[in-house]
Design a protein around this motif. Structure first.
Motif, PDB file in Angstrom:
ATOM      1  N   LYS A 126       0.895  -0.974   0.027  1.00 63.16           N
ATOM      2  CA  LYS A 126       0.085   0.062   0.180  1.00 63.16           C
ATOM      3  C   LYS A 126       0.946   1.388   0.108  1.00 63.16           C
ATOM      4  O   LYS A 126       1.334   1.589   0.856  1.00 63.16           O
ATOM      5  CB  LYS A 126      -0.813  -0.002   1.311  1.00 63.16           C
ATOM      6  N   ASN A 159       1.694   5.121  -0.679  1.00 62.14           N
ATOM      7  CA  ASN A 159       0.922   6.279  -0.632  1.00 62.14           C
ATOM      8  C   ASN A 159      -0.497   6.301  -0.957  1.00 62.14           C
ATOM      9  O   ASN A 159      -1.159   6.970  -1.443  1.00 62.14           O
ATOM     10  CB  ASN A 159       1.458   7.304  -1.825  1.00 62.14           C
ATOM     11  N   GLY A 160      -1.080   5.225  -0.098  1.00 59.28           N
ATOM     12  CA  GLY A 160      -2.702   5.047  -0.074  1.00 59.28           C
ATOM     13  C   GLY A 160      -3.086   4.126  -0.919  1.00 59.28           C
ATOM     14  O   GLY A 160      -4.488   3.857  -1.053  1.00 59.28           O
ATOM     15  N   LYS A 161      -2.373   3.807  -1.959  1.00 59.97           N
ATOM     16  CA  LYS A 161      -2.811   3.008  -3.061  1.00 59.97           C
ATOM     17  C   LYS A 161      -2.350   1.665  -2.930  1.00 59.97           C
ATOM     18  O   LYS A 161      -1.029   1.080  -2.629  1.00 59.97           O
ATOM     19  CB  LYS A 161      -2.306   3.475  -4.480  1.00 59.97           C
ATOM     20  N   HIS A 162      -3.076   0.601  -3.232  1.00 65.35           N
ATOM     21  CA  HIS A 162      -2.695  -0.875  -3.199  1.00 65.35           C
ATOM     22  C   HIS A 162      -2.138  -1.425  -4.596  1.00 65.35           C
ATOM     23  O   HIS A 162      -2.883  -1.045  -5.398  1.00 65.35           O
ATOM     24  CB  HIS A 162      -4.036  -1.710  -2.732  1.00 65.35           C
ATOM     25  N   GLU A 218       4.652   1.483   7.907  1.00 68.07           N
ATOM     26  CA  GLU A 218       3.909   1.398   8.795  1.00 68.07           C
ATOM     27  C   GLU A 218       3.983   2.411  10.137  1.00 68.07           C
ATOM     28  O   GLU A 218       4.255   1.898  11.372  1.00 68.07           O
ATOM     29  CB  GLU A 218       3.973  -0.193   9.267  1.00 68.07           C
ATOM     30  N   HIS A 275       8.013  -6.626   3.283  1.00 67.11           N
ATOM     31  CA  HIS A 275       6.787  -5.696   3.743  1.00 67.11           C
ATOM     32  C   HIS A 275       5.579  -6.069   2.916  1.00 67.11           C
ATOM     33  O   HIS A 275       4.813  -5.078   2.595  1.00 67.11           O
ATOM     34  CB  HIS A 275       7.336  -4.199   3.179  1.00 67.11           C
ATOM     35  N   GLU A 327       2.142  -4.244   3.719  1.00 66.28           N
ATOM     36  CA  GLU A 327       2.247  -3.147   4.739  1.00 66.28           C
ATOM     37  C   GLU A 327       2.133  -1.723   3.832  1.00 66.28           C
ATOM     38  O   GLU A 327       2.267  -1.586   2.634  1.00 66.28           O
ATOM     39  CB  GLU A 327       3.738  -3.264   5.382  1.00 66.28           C
ATOM     40  N   SER A 328       2.202  -0.469   4.785  1.00 66.27           N
ATOM     41  CA  SER A 328       1.690   0.721   4.018  1.00 66.27           C
ATOM     42  C   SER A 328       3.147   1.388   3.949  1.00 66.27           C
ATOM     43  O   SER A 328       3.890   1.652   5.162  1.00 66.27           O
ATOM     44  CB  SER A 328       0.965   1.265   5.266  1.00 66.27           C
ATOM     45  N   THR A 386       4.869   5.099   2.683  1.00 65.58           N
ATOM     46  CA  THR A 386       4.989   6.673   2.398  1.00 65.58           C
ATOM     47  C   THR A 386       6.061   6.996   2.043  1.00 65.58           C
ATOM     48  O   THR A 386       7.208   6.838   2.658  1.00 65.58           O
ATOM     49  CB  THR A 386       4.252   7.104   3.737  1.00 65.58           C
TER      50      THR A 386
END
Length: 211
Positions: free
Chosen positions: A50, A52-55, A96, A110, A113-114, A116
């Motif tokens: 994920k 920057n908010g996109k899967h 995360e 990862h 995981e999120s 950014t």
């Protein structure tokens, strides 16, 4: 086993038993774990991040670093490759909620995981407060280390807010913002142009806004 039975054991029997014992772990190791992902074509592994908010779904060589996955596969080139040894901090991203050197970790570690990156913090039209502060305080010169500096600074302020101490924290029960804390916590991010005083000023500006 009696003494008579022991005397009947031959050297060939002992060697055969030893070979069977040694072969058992190898046979067990050859059985794949049911939870493990199976490599696809050309040994690639499916990875979902994920970012920057996109899967996003990728098929990656399991040796691909998170840095290379971001830059080479997703074309998010804001994250920079500096030393590629975890010594300069130019590749810092937030995973995360924690800042990490993306050159030192594998993308497959990862999965799910999120992440950014600098592109996910703000846009030219709507800058993140830290990005704006770096512009206002001229916290960069060549700009190569700046994405890593900004990502690290954002996560670093969250560390202080969470009460996580550093090596210079005097009172472990009262973790507070200070220039000394900033310099210690940001020491892993190298600026070869030596804009450190301006970087500290930019971070202080954001911390005061949040106070």
């Amino acid at each position: 086993m009696t003494t008579e039975d022991f005397n009947r054991v031959s050297r060939r029997t002992i060697l055969g038993a030893s070979a069977a014992i040694c072969a058992a772990p190898a046979a067990t190791a050859a059985v794949p774990a049911s939870a493990a992902k199976k490599p696809g074509a050309q040994g690639l592994l499916p990875v979902t991040l994920k970012v920057n908010g996109k899967h996003l779904h990728l098929d990656l060589d399991p040796r691909t670093t998170l840095l290379d996955a971001l830059r080479e596969h997703l074309r998010l080139t804001g994250t920079k490759k500096g030393c590629d040894h975890g010594q300069c901090g130019a590749c810092t991203v937030i995973v995360e909620g924690r800042r990490i050197n993306s050159c030192l970790t594998l993308a497959v570690m990862h999965d799910g995981e999120s992440v950014t990156t600098i592109e996910g913090l703000g846009t030219p039209e709507k800058l993140h407060p830290m990005q704006k502060a770096f512009v206002v305080h001229d916290g960069y010169q060549c700009g190569y280390c700046t994405p890593g500096q900004i990502c690290s600074a954002v996560a670093m302020l969250d560390e202080i807010a969470a009460g996580l101490p550093s090596h210079v924290t005097a009172d472990l029960d009262k973790v507070r913002f200070s220039d000394a804390e900033v310099r210690e916590r940001m020491s892993g991010n190298i600026c070869r142009c030596a804009a450190y005083s301006n970087i500290v000023a930019a971070i202080r500006d954001v911390a005061e806004q949040d106070a």
